[in-house]
Design a protein around this motif. Sequence first.
Motif, mmCIF file in Angstrom:
data_model
loop_
_atom_site.group_PDB
_atom_site.id
_atom_site.type_symbol
_atom_site.label_atom_id
_atom_site.label_comp_id
_atom_site.label_asym_id
_atom_site.label_seq_id
_atom_site.Cartn_x
_atom_site.Cartn_y
_atom_site.Cartn_z
ATOM 1 N N LEU A 5 3.976 -18.411 -27.721
ATOM 2 C CA LEU A 5 5.064 -17.148 -27.773
ATOM 3 C C LEU A 5 4.062 -16.025 -28.092
ATOM 4 O O LEU A 5 3.325 -15.876 -28.885
ATOM 5 C CB LEU A 5 6.088 -17.204 -28.931
ATOM 6 N N LYS A 6 4.174 -14.823 -27.137
ATOM 7 C CA LYS A 6 3.293 -13.664 -27.254
ATOM 8 C C LYS A 6 3.980 -12.491 -27.671
ATOM 9 O O LYS A 6 5.526 -12.908 -27.190
ATOM 10 C CB LYS A 6 2.651 -13.699 -25.716
ATOM 11 N N GLY A 7 3.669 -11.357 -28.022
ATOM 12 C CA GLY A 7 4.332 -10.303 -28.279
ATOM 13 C C GLY A 7 3.944 -9.252 -27.147
ATOM 14 O O GLY A 7 2.653 -9.075 -26.699
ATOM 15 N N LEU A 8 5.087 -8.209 -26.490
ATOM 16 C CA LEU A 8 4.609 -7.430 -25.889
ATOM 17 C C LEU A 8 5.665 -5.885 -26.203
ATOM 18 O O LEU A 8 6.704 -5.894 -26.518
ATOM 19 C CB LEU A 8 5.396 -7.493 -24.367
ATOM 20 N N ILE A 50 3.907 -14.878 -34.432
ATOM 21 C CA ILE A 50 3.063 -14.495 -33.038
ATOM 22 C C ILE A 50 1.672 -13.780 -33.400
ATOM 23 O O ILE A 50 1.695 -13.192 -34.396
ATOM 24 C CB ILE A 50 3.912 -13.218 -32.532
ATOM 25 N N GLU A 52 -0.873 -13.326 -30.652
ATOM 26 C CA GLU A 52 -1.054 -12.444 -29.483
ATOM 27 C C GLU A 52 -0.181 -11.307 -29.000
ATOM 28 O O GLU A 52 0.804 -11.871 -28.907
ATOM 29 C CB GLU A 52 -1.564 -13.444 -28.164
ATOM 30 N N VAL A 53 -0.659 -10.273 -29.031
ATOM 31 C CA VAL A 53 0.343 -9.131 -28.642
ATOM 32 C C VAL A 53 -0.511 -8.088 -27.527
ATOM 33 O O VAL A 53 -1.605 -7.687 -27.791
ATOM 34 C CB VAL A 53 0.418 -8.184 -29.643
ATOM 35 N N LEU A 101 0.547 -11.742 -19.811
ATOM 36 C CA LEU A 101 1.679 -12.668 -20.281
ATOM 37 C C LEU A 101 1.470 -14.254 -19.743
ATOM 38 O O LEU A 101 1.525 -14.940 -20.234
ATOM 39 C CB LEU A 101 2.807 -12.115 -19.926
ATOM 40 N N SER A 104 3.480 -17.465 -20.147
ATOM 41 C CA SER A 104 4.058 -17.620 -21.746
ATOM 42 C C SER A 104 5.340 -17.051 -21.735
ATOM 43 O O SER A 104 5.660 -15.771 -21.256
ATOM 44 C CB SER A 104 2.823 -17.066 -22.757
ATOM 45 N N PHE A 106 7.622 -14.455 -24.149
ATOM 46 C CA PHE A 106 7.263 -13.486 -24.946
ATOM 47 C C PHE A 106 8.358 -12.733 -25.539
ATOM 48 O O PHE A 106 9.886 -12.880 -25.060
ATOM 49 C CB PHE A 106 6.302 -12.530 -24.065
ATOM 50 N N MET A 108 9.641 -8.948 -26.333
ATOM 51 C CA MET A 108 9.435 -7.502 -26.129
ATOM 52 C C MET A 108 10.133 -6.726 -27.001
ATOM 53 O O MET A 108 11.029 -6.993 -27.568
ATOM 54 C CB MET A 108 9.870 -7.201 -24.690
ATOM 55 N N ARG A 127 11.756 -20.240 -29.161
ATOM 56 C CA ARG A 127 10.738 -21.197 -29.033
ATOM 57 C C ARG A 127 11.075 -22.648 -28.799
ATOM 58 O O ARG A 127 10.874 -23.423 -28.104
ATOM 59 C CB ARG A 127 9.921 -21.123 -30.423
#
Length: 333
Positions: A5-8, A50, A52-53, A101, A104, A106, A108, A127
Amino acid sequence: MRPGLKGLVLSGGKGTRLRPITHTAAKQLIPVANKPILFFVLENIAAAGIEEVGIVIAPETGHAIQAAIGDGSLFGLRVTWIPQAHPGGLAHCVKIARPFLGDSPFVMYLGDNLIGTPITQFADEFRAGGADATILLKAVDNPSAFGVATVDDAGRVLKLVIDQIVPSARGELEITDAIQQLLNDHARVKSHIIAEWWLDTGKKDDLLAANTTVLDSWCRTDVRGSVDAKSSVQGRVQIGRDTVVANCRIRGPVMIGERCNLRNSFVGPFTSVGNDTQIADSIIQHAVLLEGCRLQGINRLEDSLLGRNVTMSSRGSQGLYRMSLGDDSDVEV
């Protein structure tokens, strides 16, 4: 569980509604309770596990945001910078972030929004699966400005009531339309209603309201500076290191930064004072002062936002002042 799970985080835009202060500063870096708004966002993301952003930045303010965040290690994050050449809407941010992304899932998050609850539980549930998308909802007084979601008893989104069609009247790709397209394609879109506060800090009054809410919720008594015997400190007040308070009355919730000098003044509730600020013979409440301000003889300052290194003095006039001043302003009243 869904891996990776990534962050944007969306930190573009010109901040025109917060001018003049955003002529020289990124709106996401304006402090609330003496902490840049974007820092609250990144701390909430990191607390959800999280790592990775991707942060979307604009040409006008991207360098300042990059300098403040660095590589993200301050927050336990790994940051990828995603330039956006021109404003294109929230969905456009997702489009240009595709190389980061990949496939993945994510989260936002708007870089100038604050919410009063951790996102950990929402991220964990997403998740675990069960939904193609999840949105956070908050009841507001003016829903027509944001859109209206129709949900069933289980929190599943049935419809988004919106007026825009991609591209919108603003010429931008709206995220609400992207979510509606998911619904049209019979995707599973769930929702959670935020019980705590949600704050958009895009305008001066909104930012002052955010400062009030955050101070009221999170300010705790912590006096690390010097307060003389002639001074009175009431309520929840934070005073930073190497700050000197002499013959003042301070009534919280109030946050005062480091290396400040306050004398013969009243600082009232819901005020944040940045580092290296000097206040003398003045009355201030419900205000945000960024670092390096100089106030002398200001009889009453309320509902105000002062940028960095603002100087404000009086020639003896009496009155109530409400100000929004950009960095390095010099005002005599």
